[in-house]
Design a protein around this motif. Structure first.
Motif, short mmCIF file in Angstrom:
data_model
loop_
_atom_site.label_atom_id
_atom_site.label_comp_id
_atom_site.label_asym_id
_atom_site.label_seq_id
_atom_site.Cartn_x
_atom_site.Cartn_y
_atom_site.Cartn_z
N GLU A 354 48.81 46.52 34.79
CA GLU A 354 49.59 47.58 35.62
C GLU A 354 51.12 46.94 35.40
O GLU A 354 51.35 45.32 35.32
N SER A 355 51.82 47.92 35.82
CA SER A 355 53.43 47.49 35.49
C SER A 355 54.14 47.94 36.56
O SER A 355 54.33 48.51 37.23
N PHE A 356 52.90 46.34 37.42
CA PHE A 356 53.19 46.23 38.73
C PHE A 356 55.17 46.27 39.32
O PHE A 356 55.71 45.01 38.28
N PRO A 357 55.83 46.32 40.65
CA PRO A 357 56.85 46.45 40.53
C PRO A 357 56.81 44.81 40.86
O PRO A 357 55.89 44.32 41.28
N PRO A 358 58.46 43.94 40.98
CA PRO A 358 58.53 42.51 40.95
C PRO A 358 57.73 42.23 42.35
O PRO A 358 57.28 40.62 42.68
N ARG A 359 57.65 43.25 43.33
CA ARG A 359 57.97 42.59 44.92
C ARG A 359 55.79 42.12 44.57
O ARG A 359 55.52 41.96 45.94
N PHE A 360 54.78 42.71 44.18
CA PHE A 360 53.74 43.04 43.59
C PHE A 360 53.40 40.82 42.84
O PHE A 360 53.08 41.22 41.90
N LYS A 361 53.03 40.45 43.47
CA LYS A 361 52.56 39.01 42.96
C LYS A 361 51.29 38.97 43.46
O LYS A 361 50.45 39.25 44.43
N LEU A 362 50.67 37.91 42.54
CA LEU A 362 48.91 37.93 42.46
C LEU A 362 48.96 35.94 42.64
O LEU A 362 49.66 35.35 42.21
N LEU A 363 47.96 35.63 43.86
CA LEU A 363 48.16 33.74 43.71
C LEU A 363 47.18 34.18 43.63
O LEU A 363 45.80 33.96 42.82
N ASP A 364 47.25 33.14 42.12
CA ASP A 364 45.89 32.50 41.11
C ASP A 364 45.38 31.75 41.87
O ASP A 364 46.00 30.50 41.67
N THR A 365 44.06 31.44 42.24
CA THR A 365 43.23 30.04 42.93
C THR A 365 41.88 29.57 42.29
O THR A 365 41.45 29.21 42.65
N ARG A 366 42.18 30.39 40.63
CA ARG A 366 41.39 30.18 39.93
C ARG A 366 40.75 28.36 39.32
O ARG A 366 39.85 27.87 38.92
N ASP A 367 42.02 27.68 39.71
CA ASP A 367 41.55 26.25 39.05
C ASP A 367 41.80 25.47 40.92
O ASP A 367 40.95 24.01 40.08
N LEU A 368 41.28 26.45 41.86
CA LEU A 368 40.88 25.70 43.23
C LEU A 368 39.14 25.80 42.97
O LEU A 368 38.87 25.26 43.42
N VAL A 369 39.15 27.09 42.68
CA VAL A 369 37.51 27.92 42.96
C VAL A 369 36.42 27.28 41.56
O VAL A 369 35.87 26.61 42.09
N GLY A 370 37.49 27.06 40.65
CA GLY A 370 36.76 27.17 39.18
C GLY A 370 35.63 25.74 39.52
O GLY A 370 34.66 25.88 39.29
N PRO A 371 36.83 24.63 39.89
CA PRO A 371 35.49 23.15 39.85
C PRO A 371 34.37 22.99 41.25
O PRO A 371 33.40 22.66 40.94
N GLN A 372 34.05 23.90 41.78
CA GLN A 372 33.89 24.28 43.01
C GLN A 372 32.57 24.89 42.98
O GLN A 372 32.19 26.05 42.28
N PHE A 373 30.73 24.07 43.26
CA PHE A 373 29.64 24.80 42.72
C PHE A 373 29.28 25.48 43.76
O PHE A 373 28.22 24.79 44.79
N GLY A 374 30.31 26.54 44.41
CA GLY A 374 29.82 27.50 45.68
C GLY A 374 29.84 25.85 46.90
O GLY A 374 29.62 26.03 48.56
N GLU A 375 29.90 24.94 47.55
CA GLU A 375 30.66 23.83 47.79
C GLU A 375 31.73 24.19 48.73
O GLU A 375 33.45 24.32 47.71
N ASN A 376 32.53 23.42 50.36
CA ASN A 376 33.56 22.66 49.78
C ASN A 376 34.87 23.94 50.60
O ASN A 376 36.29 24.27 49.55
N ARG A 377 34.36 24.79 50.59
CA ARG A 377 35.16 26.13 51.16
C ARG A 377 36.19 26.18 52.10
O ARG A 377 37.78 26.55 51.74
N ASN A 378 36.14 25.66 52.68
CA ASN A 378 37.06 24.69 54.45
C ASN A 378 38.01 24.15 53.05
O ASN A 378 39.42 24.63 53.96
N ASP A 379 37.95 23.17 52.22
CA ASP A 379 38.90 22.54 51.85
C ASP A 379 40.04 23.66 51.21
O ASP A 379 40.98 23.04 50.95
N ARG A 380 39.19 24.54 49.90
CA ARG A 380 39.95 25.64 49.37
C ARG A 380 40.59 25.95 50.28
O ARG A 380 41.95 26.21 50.10
N ILE A 381 40.41 26.38 51.68
CA ILE A 381 41.58 27.01 52.50
C ILE A 381 42.40 26.62 52.52
O ILE A 381 43.61 27.09 53.26
N ALA A 382 42.17 25.24 53.53
CA ALA A 382 43.48 24.57 53.31
C ALA A 382 44.71 24.50 52.56
O ALA A 382 45.68 24.23 53.11
#
Length: 433
Positions: A354-382
């Motif tokens: 999509e050609s979204f306007p500049p104000r539409f932004k995506l916060l990519d958290t895959r580097d936080l979530v990717g190493p986790q195997f279902g644990e430590n959700r609260n640490d990622r939230i922080a």
């Protein structure tokens, strides 16, 4: 090539090759049987018999028919926790290259879904030790893993945790180019409990202190958004104690189709005063959705927010789903498998298409979530809460550079006060072109 599989969970005879790795004199190959019908080939690059930073490779193969399409994830566990990006080559083979993030000892852990739909995992017995430090390899790692952040999950044993039990939180998000012993750890609290975060893990612009009482920051979404806001507010005392909590709002949204379902008339009106909007919907009433339908609904929802709050200088952030792909729910149903959460793949594709306007932004958290195997959700939230401080601080700096500030009587922009718009609820049922 004839490959003889070793006994279960044991490596085969070690083989050495010279495969053209730029800095390696040899590559040692070990073959493991992870489970009946599942094998792993680990290729480790060495120089003068010592393990180097990389690249190394992992290949997981399944000896079953094409009617079953498993998913595979891999990670390094040890002095840091880092994802090994795995890509499907076909229905029976996944491969991934990786680098070691910093000196220390590591093992490789693999998780996969079997043909019954349940997940399994196994940690290879071999311990790989590498000398060196983070600054030697960090730029290569981030280039390889396509992440923009300079943080990593580092073992909490590296930090001075002030008497906190390290087994409760095995890893802390931190910039490894800063000595962990020099880190300043602060506490975040959510409904899931306490988490330690490193101030050096996220660079927060000092301009956050200039956020005015009328530049409201709004957390919009399901329980995930509420948890991010809780962690955000709990960090305020240690980060910006002079900022007052009343300017950080929460709006409960569990449906992209009827986002104001939980709101009363006052809430519907108050929402239109938001200046920074952060969307996190990890719990969705309409699930399961196909990735195509999920993208359509997200696009429509964000377009509605832009209509309700039309000023183009007010950013709308969509936060990727903070759910481990190894334990992902059926919120998004994917026609093809990847190592990412299927909703996050859909969001990434949406922003690419999509050609979204500049104000539409995506916060990519895959580097936080990717190493986790279902644990430590609260640490990622922080950590996400810390990143929100950074995003808002950056936005305040942008506003001030443009001579813009929110005031009680309206928006001061270039010396002219623009009165506040009329206060009335937004009609979410209107058609979006």
């Amino acid at each position: 090539v004839i490959v003889v599989f070793a006994s279960q969970h044991a490596p085969s005879n070690n083989k050495s090759y010279s495969l053209g790795y730029q800095t390696a004199s040899q590559v040692n190959e070990n073959i493991y049987d992870l489970a009946p019908g599942i094998s792993l080939v680990l290729m480790v690059a060495r120089r003068d018999n010592a393990v180097i930073s990389g690249p190394h490779s992992v290949k997981v193969s399944f000896r079953h028919g094409n009617d079953c399409q498993p998913r595979v994830w891999a990670r390094l566990v040890g002095d840091a926790l880092i994802v090994i990006p795995m890509k499907p080559m076909d229905s029976k083979k996944w491969v991934g290259d990786f680098w070691f993030p910093l000196g220390g000892s590591y093992r490789i852990q693999v998780a996969w879904t079997n043909c019954r739909g349940s997940s399994e995992n196994f940690t290879l017995p071999e311990v790989l030790t590498i000398a060196g430090n983070a600054t030697d390899t960090l730029s290569t790692i981030h280039k390889s893993n396509s992440t923009e952040s300079k943080g990593l999950w580092l073992s909490s044993t590296r930090f001075n945790t002030g008497g906190e039990t390290t087994h409760v939180q095995p890893y802390i998000w931190h910039n490894p180019q800063v000595q962990a012993s020099d880190a300043t750890l602060i506490k975040a609290f959510t409904s899931g409990g306490k988490s330690l975060v490193s101030k050096q893990g996220t660079l927060i612009p000092k301009e956050f202190t200039d956020l005015s009482n009328y530049e409201l920051v709004c957390f919009v979404g399901s329980d995930s958004a509420a948890d991010i806001r809780d962690a955000f507010l709990s960090l305020r005392r240690d980060l910006f104690p002079n900022q007052r909590p009343f300017k950080f709002h929460y709006y409960n949204v569990t449906s992209f189709e009827k986002p104001d379902y939980h709101w009363d008339e006052a809430t519907k009106t108050r929402f239109r005063k938001c200046k920074t909007i952060l969307v996190s919907v990890d719990e969705l009433d309409e699930a399961p959705l196909t990735q195509a339908e999920y993208k359509r609904r997200v696009k429509t929802f964000l377009s509605h927010i832009a209509k309700a709050i039309p000023d183009s200088t007010f950013p709308i952030w969509m936060i990727m789903v903070n759910e481990s792909p190894t334990t992902a729910s059926t919120m998004c149903v994917a026609p093809r498998w990847s190592e990412n959460h299927p909703c996050n793949d859909a969001l990434y594709e949406l922003w690419r298409e999509e050609s979204f306007p500049p104000r539409f932004k995506l916060l990519d958290t895959r580097d936080l979530v990717g190493p986790q195997f279902g644990e430590n959700r609260n640490d990622r939230i922080a950590v996400i809460a810390m990143q929100v401080y950074a995003l808002v601080g950056q936005q305040v700096a942008t506003w001030r550079q443009a001579k813009q500030v929110g005031r009680v009587d309206g928006l001061l922009r270039n010396g002219v006060v623009e009165p506040n718009p009329k206060e009335e609820p937004y009609d979410w049922t209107r058609m979006i072109q």
